[in-house]
Design a protein around this motif. Structure first.
Motif, PDB file in Angstrom:
ATOM      1  N   VAL A  48       0.692  -1.174   0.016  1.00  0.00           N
ATOM      2  CA  VAL A  48      -0.136  -0.087   0.042  1.00  0.00           C
ATOM      3  C   VAL A  48       0.931   1.345  -0.039  1.00  0.00           C
ATOM      4  CG1 VAL A  48      -1.727   1.241   1.124  1.00  0.00           C
ATOM      5  CG2 VAL A  48      -1.925  -1.168   1.238  1.00  0.00           C
ATOM      6  N   THR A  49       0.585   2.215  -0.722  1.00  0.00           N
ATOM      7  CA  THR A  49       1.364   3.195  -1.219  1.00  0.00           C
ATOM      8  C   THR A  49       0.489   4.683  -0.574  1.00  0.00           C
ATOM      9  OG1 THR A  49       2.551   2.526  -2.737  1.00  0.00           O
ATOM     10  CG2 THR A  49       2.503   4.750  -2.639  1.00  0.00           C
ATOM     11  N   PRO A  50       0.996   5.465   0.290  1.00  0.00           N
ATOM     12  CA  PRO A  50       0.256   6.545   0.750  1.00  0.00           C
ATOM     13  C   PRO A  50      -0.225   7.519  -0.509  1.00  0.00           C
ATOM     14  CG  PRO A  50       1.744   6.237   2.309  1.00  0.00           C
ATOM     15  CD  PRO A  50       2.268   5.162   1.163  1.00  0.00           C
ATOM     16  N   ASN A  51      -1.555   8.001  -0.754  1.00  0.00           N
ATOM     17  CA  ASN A  51      -1.865   8.764  -1.560  1.00  0.00           C
ATOM     18  C   ASN A  51      -2.072  10.038  -1.238  1.00  0.00           C
ATOM     19  OD1 ASN A  51      -4.243   8.253  -0.481  1.00  0.00           O
ATOM     20  ND2 ASN A  51      -5.247   7.520  -2.273  1.00  0.00           N
ATOM     21  N   GLN A 110      -3.704  10.328   9.829  1.00  0.00           N
ATOM     22  CA  GLN A 110      -3.743   9.400   8.491  1.00  0.00           C
ATOM     23  C   GLN A 110      -2.327   9.133   8.351  1.00  0.00           C
ATOM     24  OE1 GLN A 110      -5.773  10.964   5.211  1.00  0.00           O
ATOM     25  NE2 GLN A 110      -4.167  12.280   4.662  1.00  0.00           N
ATOM     26  N   TRP A 111      -2.032   7.745   7.794  1.00  0.00           N
ATOM     27  CA  TRP A 111      -0.682   7.360   7.350  1.00  0.00           C
ATOM     28  C   TRP A 111       0.562   7.804   8.434  1.00  0.00           C
ATOM     29  CZ3 TRP A 111      -1.596   4.387   3.520  1.00  0.00           C
ATOM     30  CH2 TRP A 111      -2.500   4.843   2.464  1.00  0.00           C
ATOM     31  N   ARG A 134      -6.551  -6.198   0.139  1.00  0.00           N
ATOM     32  CA  ARG A 134      -6.166  -5.027  -0.067  1.00  0.00           C
ATOM     33  C   ARG A 134      -6.688  -3.738   0.803  1.00  0.00           C
ATOM     34  NH1 ARG A 134      -2.359  -2.739  -3.345  1.00  0.00           N
ATOM     35  NH2 ARG A 134      -2.207  -4.626  -4.489  1.00  0.00           N
ATOM     36  N   LEU A 135      -7.898  -4.058   1.125  1.00  0.00           N
ATOM     37  CA  LEU A 135      -8.623  -3.103   1.884  1.00  0.00           C
ATOM     38  C   LEU A 135      -8.086  -3.261   3.382  1.00  0.00           C
ATOM     39  CD1 LEU A 135     -10.847  -1.033   2.584  1.00  0.00           C
ATOM     40  CD2 LEU A 135     -12.181  -3.103   3.058  1.00  0.00           C
ATOM     41  N   ARG A 138      -4.838  -1.447   3.552  1.00  0.00           N
ATOM     42  CA  ARG A 138      -4.898  -0.258   3.490  1.00  0.00           C
ATOM     43  C   ARG A 138      -5.411   0.592   4.653  1.00  0.00           C
ATOM     44  NH1 ARG A 138      -4.924   4.069  -0.198  1.00  0.00           N
ATOM     45  NH2 ARG A 138      -6.410   5.768   0.167  1.00  0.00           N
ATOM     46  N   GLN A 139      -6.449  -0.205   5.105  1.00  0.00           N
ATOM     47  CA  GLN A 139      -7.001   0.439   6.598  1.00  0.00           C
ATOM     48  C   GLN A 139      -6.105   0.388   7.879  1.00  0.00           C
ATOM     49  OE1 GLN A 139     -10.266   1.899   6.744  1.00  0.00           O
ATOM     50  NE2 GLN A 139      -9.853   1.634   4.593  1.00  0.00           N
ATOM     51  N   LYS A 142      -3.233   3.200   6.715  1.00  0.00           N
ATOM     52  CA  LYS A 142      -3.812   4.818   6.441  1.00  0.00           C
ATOM     53  C   LYS A 142      -4.531   5.113   8.106  1.00  0.00           C
ATOM     54  CE  LYS A 142      -6.525   7.989   4.198  1.00  0.00           C
ATOM     55  NZ  LYS A 142      -7.536   8.169   2.858  1.00  0.00           N
TER      56      LYS A 142
END
Length: 245
Positions: A48-51, A110-111, A134-135, A138-139, A142
């Motif tokens: 997961v890459t921070p966006n 976040q992140w 993936r969710l 990410r959770q 983030k």
């Protein structure tokens, strides 16, 4: 902040706080997820890459977002990236957990930086609650990283809250004439002791279909009144619930 280092106030779960959380599940006599689930094999953790930018802020409350899976999967039955949730091969889902999100007085952390490492076993443990590897990854990256040091603690708290909930028969409710956002939130409050409609957000898409219910928690994980953003659609707004049939 100029000339200073902002320190993240990591949430430390005491024995008493865990006792409060565990007490939440006692009134529930049925699991929140009514449909069957068959967990797939998980051998790796998605990257997961921070966006967006990192925000390390003090936590003042939480939101648990529950996604209505039939609506989410309406156009994703053949999607490879959403196969577990939407293909039907792993069971059928009603509400699933989108995430448990920390709040910070009108903003949100976040992140956050963390040394906690998410394992394939932890992903598999939560797939019936959040049916996307993936969710889950990410959770944690983030949101969970801004709450606790370890991913297993973040998901343990999320599971306790999830299992404390009773989900109304929204299949039946979806067939009612004149359905509104207020009816959706009131049905949830009526099914869950200690909750009131003001503490339950309803997110509709632009066509009026139910996307999510958002539950507002204080810092001690007791229900609290939602702010306008999390409350979402007002009570009188007409709503529809996709049944996935």
């Amino acid at each position: 902040m100029h000339g200073s280092i902002e320190r993240r106030p990591t949430l430390r779960f005491s024995t008493s706080l865990f006792a409060i959380l565990l007490a939440l599940i006692i009134p529930a006599t049925a699991n929140a997820q009514a449909y069957q689930c068959r967990m797939p094999q998980i051998s790796s953790v998605p990257q997961v890459t921070p966006n967006s930018s990192r925000r390390e802020l003090p936590v003042t409350g939480y939101t648990m977002a529950l996604s209505w899976s039939p609506a989410f999967c309406r156009t994703r039955q053949d999607s490879r990236s959403h196969k577990t949730q939407c293909s039907g091969e792993n069971g059928r889902f009603g509400f699933v957990v989108h995430g448990l999100w920390p709040e910070s007085s009108g903003s949100w952390p976040q992140w956050c930086s963390t040394r906690g490492v998410l394992s394939p076993a932890e992903i598999r443990r939560n797939m019936c609650m959040m049916p996307s590897a993936r969710l889950i990854a990410r959770q944690w990256a983030k949101h969970g990283s801004c709450m606790v040091k370890r991913p297993d603690t973040y998901f343990k708290v999320t599971r306790i809250l999830w299992k404390s909930l009773r989900i109304p028969d929204y299949d039946r409710i979806s067939r009612e004439d004149g359905l509104t956002a207020g009816r959706i939130r009131k049905a949830f409050a009526d099914a869950n002791r200690g909750w009131s409609p003001s503490q339950i957000g309803v997110k509709l898409n632009r066509d009026g279909w139910l996307e999510e219910i958002r539950l507002c928690y204080a810092k001690n994980f007791r229900p609290k009144r939602c702010d306008a953003k999390r409350f979402g659609a007002r009570d009188g707004v007409r709503a529809k619930i996709w049944r996935g049939l």
